[in-house]
Design a protein around this motif. Structure first.
Motif, PDB file in Angstrom:
ATOM      1  N   GLY A   1     -18.390  -5.817   7.971  1.00  0.00           N
ATOM      2  CA  GLY A   1     -17.234  -5.506   8.815  1.00  0.00           C
ATOM      3  C   GLY A   1     -15.914  -5.719   8.087  1.00  0.00           C
ATOM      4  N   LYS A   2     -15.792  -6.881   7.428  1.00  0.00           N
ATOM      5  CA  LYS A   2     -14.562  -7.167   6.692  1.00  0.00           C
ATOM      6  C   LYS A   2     -14.407  -6.232   5.493  1.00  0.00           C
ATOM      7  N   TRP A   3     -15.512  -6.012   4.789  1.00  0.00           N
ATOM      8  CA  TRP A   3     -15.452  -5.101   3.635  1.00  0.00           C
ATOM      9  C   TRP A   3     -15.077  -3.688   4.073  1.00  0.00           C
ATOM     10  N   GLY A   4     -15.630  -3.236   5.189  1.00  0.00           N
ATOM     11  CA  GLY A   4     -15.321  -1.892   5.665  1.00  0.00           C
ATOM     12  C   GLY A   4     -13.840  -1.712   5.940  1.00  0.00           C
ATOM     13  N   ALA A   5     -13.207  -2.737   6.508  1.00  0.00           N
ATOM     14  CA  ALA A   5     -11.774  -2.645   6.814  1.00  0.00           C
ATOM     15  C   ALA A   5     -10.943  -2.602   5.532  1.00  0.00           C
ATOM     16  N   VAL A   6     -11.247  -3.500   4.581  1.00  0.00           N
ATOM     17  CA  VAL A   6     -10.492  -3.528   3.326  1.00  0.00           C
ATOM     18  C   VAL A   6     -10.743  -2.259   2.519  1.00  0.00           C
ATOM     19  N   ALA A   7     -12.007  -1.793   2.509  1.00  0.00           N
ATOM     20  CA  ALA A   7     -12.327  -0.558   1.787  1.00  0.00           C
ATOM     21  C   ALA A   7     -11.593   0.635   2.394  1.00  0.00           C
TER      22      ALA A   7
ATOM     23  N   ALA B   1      -7.567   4.683   1.822  1.00  0.00           N
ATOM     24  CA  ALA B   1      -6.336   5.311   2.316  1.00  0.00           C
ATOM     25  C   ALA B   1      -5.286   5.363   1.219  1.00  0.00           C
ATOM     26  N   VAL B   2      -5.230   4.307   0.409  1.00  0.00           N
ATOM     27  CA  VAL B   2      -4.309   4.286  -0.723  1.00  0.00           C
ATOM     28  C   VAL B   2      -4.664   5.400  -1.706  1.00  0.00           C
ATOM     29  N   VAL B   3      -5.962   5.602  -1.947  1.00  0.00           N
ATOM     30  CA  VAL B   3      -6.404   6.686  -2.831  1.00  0.00           C
ATOM     31  C   VAL B   3      -5.932   8.042  -2.295  1.00  0.00           C
ATOM     32  N   LEU B   4      -6.155   8.273  -1.011  1.00  0.00           N
ATOM     33  CA  LEU B   4      -5.759   9.546  -0.399  1.00  0.00           C
ATOM     34  C   LEU B   4      -4.250   9.761  -0.485  1.00  0.00           C
ATOM     35  N   LEU B   5      -3.483   8.723  -0.169  1.00  0.00           N
ATOM     36  CA  LEU B   5      -2.027   8.851  -0.201  1.00  0.00           C
ATOM     37  C   LEU B   5      -1.518   9.057  -1.633  1.00  0.00           C
ATOM     38  N   THR B   6      -2.136   8.357  -2.586  1.00  0.00           N
ATOM     39  CA  THR B   6      -1.714   8.493  -3.982  1.00  0.00           C
ATOM     40  C   THR B   6      -1.954   9.903  -4.489  1.00  0.00           C
TER      41      THR B   6
ATOM     42  N   PRO C   1      -3.435   7.902 -14.954  1.00  0.00           N
ATOM     43  CA  PRO C   1      -4.651   7.209 -14.495  1.00  0.00           C
ATOM     44  C   PRO C   1      -4.457   5.716 -14.305  1.00  0.00           C
ATOM     45  N   MET C   2      -3.753   5.066 -15.228  1.00  0.00           N
ATOM     46  CA  MET C   2      -3.527   3.627 -15.094  1.00  0.00           C
ATOM     47  C   MET C   2      -2.689   3.326 -13.859  1.00  0.00           C
ATOM     48  N   MET C   3      -1.683   4.161 -13.584  1.00  0.00           N
ATOM     49  CA  MET C   3      -0.865   3.968 -12.394  1.00  0.00           C
ATOM     50  C   MET C   3      -1.697   4.089 -11.124  1.00  0.00           C
ATOM     51  N   VAL C   4      -2.606   5.066 -11.103  1.00  0.00           N
ATOM     52  CA  VAL C   4      -3.453   5.263  -9.929  1.00  0.00           C
ATOM     53  C   VAL C   4      -4.387   4.073  -9.737  1.00  0.00           C
ATOM     54  N   LEU C   5      -4.970   3.597 -10.837  1.00  0.00           N
ATOM     55  CA  LEU C   5      -5.880   2.451 -10.755  1.00  0.00           C
ATOM     56  C   LEU C   5      -5.147   1.202 -10.275  1.00  0.00           C
ATOM     57  N   MET C   6      -3.930   1.000 -10.757  1.00  0.00           N
ATOM     58  CA  MET C   6      -3.140  -0.145 -10.298  1.00  0.00           C
ATOM     59  C   MET C   6      -2.827  -0.027  -8.812  1.00  0.00           C
ATOM     60  N   ALA C   7      -2.549   1.196  -8.347  1.00  0.00           N
ATOM     61  CA  ALA C   7      -2.253   1.404  -6.922  1.00  0.00           C
ATOM     62  C   ALA C   7      -3.454   1.044  -6.062  1.00  0.00           C
ATOM     63  N   ILE C   8      -4.651   1.404  -6.520  1.00  0.00           N
ATOM     64  CA  ILE C   8      -5.871   1.098  -5.762  1.00  0.00           C
ATOM     65  C   ILE C   8      -6.075  -0.412  -5.653  1.00  0.00           C
ATOM     66  N   VAL C   9      -5.927  -1.104  -6.780  1.00  0.00           N
ATOM     67  CA  VAL C   9      -6.154  -2.555  -6.790  1.00  0.00           C
ATOM     68  C   VAL C   9      -5.109  -3.282  -5.950  1.00  0.00           C
TER      69      VAL C   9
ATOM     70  N   ALA D   1       0.833  -1.206   0.000  1.00  0.00           N
ATOM     71  CA  ALA D   1       0.000   0.000   0.000  1.00  0.00           C
ATOM     72  C   ALA D   1       0.866   1.255   0.000  1.00  0.00           C
ATOM     73  N   SER D   2       1.917   1.255   0.791  1.00  0.00           N
ATOM     74  CA  SER D   2       2.782   2.436   0.880  1.00  0.00           C
ATOM     75  C   SER D   2       3.550   2.651  -0.415  1.00  0.00           C
ATOM     76  N   PHE D   3       4.106   1.569  -0.948  1.00  0.00           N
ATOM     77  CA  PHE D   3       4.904   1.711  -2.174  1.00  0.00           C
ATOM     78  C   PHE D   3       4.043   2.151  -3.346  1.00  0.00           C
ATOM     79  N   SER D   4       2.897   1.480  -3.539  1.00  0.00           N
ATOM     80  CA  SER D   4       2.063   1.786  -4.702  1.00  0.00           C
ATOM     81  C   SER D   4       1.467   3.184  -4.624  1.00  0.00           C
ATOM     82  N   SER D   5       1.168   3.663  -3.419  1.00  0.00           N
ATOM     83  CA  SER D   5       0.506   4.961  -3.289  1.00  0.00           C
ATOM     84  C   SER D   5       1.490   6.119  -3.197  1.00  0.00           C
ATOM     85  N   LEU D   6       2.565   5.952  -2.435  1.00  0.00           N
ATOM     86  CA  LEU D   6       3.484   7.063  -2.179  1.00  0.00           C
ATOM     87  C   LEU D   6       4.608   7.173  -3.194  1.00  0.00           C
TER      88      LEU D   6
END
Length: 387
Positions: free
Chosen positions: A230-236, A241-246, A186-194, A25-30
């Protein structure tokens, strides 16, 4: 609601403890966007530096005095290429292509015979390859001048061959920004999210099943919906957070750009950041639900990883679909997840206004995908543990 919140907190803690999730998450977003812009700026600077050198390396220039005179008149310098230019180009020591002139060049040209020039370069030498365009442009201008001079010597006015003057009129809107180099963003951002939410989704399903911690969780008096949400909320949350950091990384990324042209093209402000958030946050939530649903049926962490990576591989292919539709993009693009977000991000980077209707359609599609995935997760959760 308490049970749902407890599951959410538990999954968030597990995700924060998982070093692999945090690292990806850190590498792909930051680092993803800054590194890409840095590479783009370096390549663009190398291309422009080749054009600014204004040096022509040649072998046999003494056989083409007229060509040498033309090159000098264009403000270029002519230098003799080293005798071992082949090996030096192959070893990346020579950073320019070499112009090869035959011994009988001037004689053939004077006799009106067709002659040829060769440009030698090693295809693996990136620096030398970047020098091809300015050298080709210079030689094309010489060929045109030679042809016109030949016509004038025969009493033919060059103007008689070109009775119509073709000009271009640019219809670009004043507020539209160029985004030719940044079309891959855009493709880089989408890859970071996934990638950012993928390992959290796998860990909360196949990972827990492999560790044997999913069964004790099922023994608690919780409904399938509470587990799913509950599980979806945590993963989402991880995905968002990745979106915000990116998006936050876009701002310091502008400091790393070493090329003035790219710096002028890449103008990213707070208004663009808000637009990106509105476009990407619903997608991050829907991708989290989809990744959990994909990993839920898997019996091992590796199996879940392979399945989710297959989904990740679709992102670049979907992003390339607009190439098949040059000109105005079809309206059905806005109904396709990932493709719609890619289209809207490109519009924002170009300085265009994204319609509220397009954003609403994308939000409804993501909400529908999330709902379908959550229904599947809620029904499947207990079945998976029982089997």
């Amino acid at each position: 609601m308490k049970q749902m919140w407890a599951i959410f907190r538990k999954e968030i803690k597990d995700a924060l403890r998982d070093r692999r999730t945090l690292l990806i998450a850190s590498f792909s977003s930051l680092l993803g966007v800054p590194l890409m812009l840095l590479v783009f700026s370096v390549v663009l600077s190398q291309l422009e530096s080749q054009e600014d050198k204004r040096i022509v390396l040649a072998v046999g220039m003494e056989h083409a005095p007229a060509l040498e005179n033309f090159i000098l008149r264009q403000g270029y310098q002519v230098k003799t290429a080293p005798a071992d230019y082949v090996s030096r180009s192959q070893n990346k020591e020579l950073d320019q292509p070499v112009l090869l002139i035959p011994d009988d060049f001037a004689e053939q040209l004077a006799a009106g015979e067709k002659t040829s020039l060769e440009i030698a370069y090693d295809t693996s030498n990136r620096q030398a390859e970047l020098g091809l365009r300015p050298l080709h442009r210079l030689l094309d201008a010489y060929v045109q001048e030679t042809a016109l001079m030949g016509l004038m010597m025969r009493g033919v006015a060059p103007e008689s061959l070109q009775m119509i003057d073709i000009r271009e009129r640019y219809l670009q809107r004043p507020q539209e920004r160029k985004a030719t180099v940044t079309t891959m963003l855009p493709m880089m951002v989408l890859m970071a999210i996934v990638l950012g939410g993928m390992y959290a989704a796998i860990d909360t399903t196949a990972g827990e099943r492999e560790r044997g911690s999913l069964e004790p969780l099922m023994m608690n008096p919780v409904h399938g919906w509470q587990l799913a949400v509950g599980k979806w909320g945590a993963v989402a949350t991880v995905g968002m957070a990745v979106v915000l950091l990116t998006i936050a990384s876009f701002f310091p990324s502008q400091w790393l750009i070493r090329n003035e042209t790219l710096r002028a093209e890449f103008q990213f402000g707070w208004k663009d950041a808000v637009g990106f958030l509105l476009v990407l946050l619903p997608l991050a939530a829907s991708m989290a639900a989809l990744q959990i649903a994909i990993a839920l049926d898997c019996k091992s962490y590796k199996e879940a990883q392979v399945r989710n990576q297959m989904v990740t591989m679709l992102i670049p292919f979907v992003s390339l679909i607009p190439i098949l539709f040059p000109g105005r993009e079809p309206t059905w693009f806005q109904w396709v997840p990932v493709l719609a977000q890619n289209q809207m991000m490109n519009q924002l980077l170009k300085g265009e206004t994204v319609s509220v209707w397009s954003m609403l359609i994308a939000f409804l599609v993501c909400a529908g995908l999330t709902s379908i995935s959550l229904v599947y997760i809620a029904k499947k959760m207990r079945q998976v543990v029982m089997h």
